[in-house]
Design a protein around this motif. Structure first.
Motif, PDB file in Angstrom:
ATOM      1  N   HIS A  48      -3.736  -8.441  -2.165  1.00  0.00           N
ATOM      2  CA  HIS A  48      -4.128  -7.022  -1.426  1.00  0.00           C
ATOM      3  C   HIS A  48      -4.735  -5.824  -2.617  1.00  0.00           C
ATOM      4  O   HIS A  48      -6.198  -5.733  -2.284  1.00  0.00           O
ATOM      5  N   GLU A  91       1.245  -1.051  -0.125  1.00  0.00           N
ATOM      6  CA  GLU A  91       0.372   0.140  -0.216  1.00  0.00           C
ATOM      7  C   GLU A  91       0.846   1.052  -0.184  1.00  0.00           C
ATOM      8  O   GLU A  91       0.449   2.646  -0.782  1.00  0.00           O
ATOM      9  N   ARG A 122       2.060   1.498  -3.411  1.00  0.00           N
ATOM     10  CA  ARG A 122       0.849   1.840  -4.392  1.00  0.00           C
ATOM     11  C   ARG A 122       1.232   3.707  -4.093  1.00  0.00           C
ATOM     12  O   ARG A 122       0.222   4.883  -5.233  1.00  0.00           O
TER      13      ARG A 122
END
Length: 306
Positions: free
Chosen positions: A213, A35, A38
């Motif tokens: 995810h 994350e 990202r």
């Protein structure tokens, strides 16, 4: 006829070593790190086409249903070119990078293809539902504009999205692509194939936790076996010919093998090319011997012209 090499090149072996040291796999093994990457990549935005790409190709920017779209064509071609709709990878959460542009330019110049590259909305801002609606319209507009069925393809997540789009076009009784070219495609976002763990031990970049995810963000509530997000679970009958390139050091290998078995059983023309020791989306390493061979194989599989 061109065939995959029997063993990895020295450059491919070096790529495996360097990528294992790079930390990419470590980041994908941890959802928090995935994350974080990202967010960093999204803040940086999509990569611009490198100078080498701009030297060999013309790049025209337009929009389609609110999406930025690049149209990449070889500069030195004087005859009419063949349309190709290309969907970039990045686990549905990361923007296009320089390696994508170099691969697109190589495919365009080597085959006299005009390649349309939509920058589809990434998760979590976008999802499979939104992407398939917009890409269906773009595919149909491209076919109408050129008068011929385009080829359709992509790498990694983009390869999975390309197959899902072809299935959607068929299910809606719309004209489909003339060929599907899938480069290390992500075909099942659940990554539940029992043959994945042994490959995971040799894959230097990909890991299941971070990919799951990203896949959940892209599914946005859809069942993980819904063909819109995991086209391996969809019907493969009635599709155009499919060509798949995958390395043996890529955790998507087991699902690509399953795709080939299912496609053949359904009567669909499919060619699966496995490259020993090759990494994820090795074809984007355009200077690699394996990439050059894969590109020649693709040229042999896709007839010239409309």
């Amino acid at each position: 006829m061109t065939v995959p090499p029997p063993k990895p090149s020295s450059a491919m072996r070096l790529a495996n070593v360097l990528l294992r040291k790079s930390g990419v796999k470590r980041a994908l093994n941890d959802v928090t790190l995935t994350e974080r990457e990202r967010r960093r990549n999204r803040a940086a935005g999509p990569a611009a086409p490198p100078r080498s790409v701009r030297a060999s190709c013309t790049i025209r920017w337009t929009t389609a249903d609110g999406l930025p779209v690049a149209v990449v064509a070889p500069k030195l071609t004087t005859s009419a070119t063949t349309p190709f709709l290309y969907l970039h990878g990045g686990a549905y959460i990361n923007p296009i990078i320089a390696h994508h542009w170099r691969l697109i330019a190589a495919l365009a110049t080597e085959n006299a293809w005009t390649i349309t590259v939509p920058l589809y909305t990434l998760a979590p801002d976008g999802d499979a539902t939104d992407a398939l609606i917009r890409l269906t319209a773009l595919h149909q507009a491209l076919r109408q504009e050129t008068g011929v069925a385009p080829a359709l393809g992509g790498d990694s997540a983009g390869g999975g999205l390309a197959l899902a789009l072809a299935q959607r076009l068929r299910d809606q009784a719309l004209p489909g692509p003339r060929h599907l070219a899938l480069f290390s495609p992500w075909l099942d976002i659940g990554l539940e194939n029992p043959d994945i763990p042994p490959v995971d031990r040799v894959d230097p970049t990909l890991a299941v936790p971070g990919l799951r995810h990203a896949g959940l963000l892209w599914a946005n509530g859809r069942d993980l076996k819904d063909p819109a997000v995991s086209p391996l679970h969809g019907d493969l009958a009635g599709l155009c010919p499919i060509t798949v390139f995958i390395g043996t050091h890529d955790i998507f290998l087991p699902d690509c093998r399953e795709l080939a078995v299912k496609a053949k059983a359904s009567g669909t023309d499919v060619a699966l090319y496995e490259f020993p020791g090759a990494i994820h989306v090795f074809i984007a390493g355009t200077v690699l011997r394996e990439s050059r061979i894969a590109r020649r194989l693709l040229t042999e599989r896709i007839p010239a012209g409309g």
